[in-house]
Design an enzyme around this catalytic site. Structure first.
Site, short mmCIF file in Angstrom:
data_model
loop_
_atom_site.label_atom_id
_atom_site.label_comp_id
_atom_site.label_asym_id
_atom_site.label_seq_id
_atom_site.Cartn_x
_atom_site.Cartn_y
_atom_site.Cartn_z
N GLU A 78 0.82 -1.21 0.00
CA GLU A 78 0.00 0.00 0.00
C GLU A 78 0.86 1.27 0.00
O GLU A 78 1.79 1.38 0.78
CB GLU A 78 -0.92 0.02 1.22
N CYS A 135 -7.83 -1.57 8.05
CA CYS A 135 -6.47 -1.53 7.51
C CYS A 135 -6.07 -0.11 7.10
O CYS A 135 -5.01 0.39 7.47
CB CYS A 135 -6.35 -2.47 6.30
N HIS A 155 -1.11 -5.81 2.29
CA HIS A 155 -2.28 -6.68 2.28
C HIS A 155 -1.90 -8.05 1.70
O HIS A 155 -1.14 -8.12 0.73
CB HIS A 155 -3.40 -6.09 1.41
#
Length: 196
Positions: A78, A135, A155
């Protein structure tokens, strides 16, 4: 040097969360850095409270949070934490921090991590959205604090045991997830050394 790595508790109807299963298999030392692995609760408020308590306890140099992304085919590194969350109840606000900055970039070397994982032949993507659930909340709030450590979010997909009743859902072997996270840690340690 100390690296704090977290995974999440199971949520929804799941009985396991591969994020924690993957990180708890990490070695205790990587590239000379001590690795602390902990599990945090999949809950908007508790997750960040627990993470902050861990930060206060261990004072890490690098923080990597890991979560599950159902229906993903690859490890997702991310890049962006957004000031946005899914509304849990009617009338809820859809931002995490009132008046907060719209987004923050992860401070891990995300592009280097993606390339290194690709070289290991593990499916991986650079993601520009950590979603709108816990998250993303953890990523955004941690970046918003803007402390001295570097941090980011990864993730992972389902594991095989989770897709028995989801015949069309992709999954990944747990060992590949752990390998990818270990590579991400190595790249982060290398990057951290350049900042000194």
């Amino acid at each position: 040097m100390l690296v704090l790595v977290t995974g999440f508790t199971p949520f929804g109807k799941e009985v396991v969360n591969p994020s924690y299963l993957a990180v708890k298999n990490l070695p205790s030392v990587i590239e000379g850095a001590n690795i602390i692995v902990r599990e945090i609760t999949t809950d908007f408020s508790r997750s960040f409270e627990e993470l902050n308590a861990l930060i206060s306890q261990y004072n890490p140099d690098i923080i990597i949070n890991v979560g599950q992304s159902g229906n993903s085919k690859a490890i997702a590194i991310e890049k962006v934490g957004l000031n946005y969350k899914i509304k849990e109840n009617v009338g809820d606000a859809d931002y995490l921090i009132f008046g907060g900055q719209t987004a923050y970039f992860a401070t891990l070397p995300v592009e280097n991590i993606v390339e290194a994982i690709k070289k290991a032949d593990i499916p991986v993507v650079l993601s520009l959205s950590a979603g709108s659930y816990v998250c993303n909340s953890v990523l955004y709030r941690l970046l918003q604090q803007n402390k001295r450590y570097i941090n980011g979010f990864i993730h992972v997909p389902y594991i095989k045991e989770q897709v028995v009743d989801k015949p069309s859902a992709p999954y990944m072997e747990l060992s590949l997830m752990t390998n990818a996270i270990e590579i991400a840690i190595k790249e982060s340690i290398i990057y951290y050394a350049t900042l000194k």
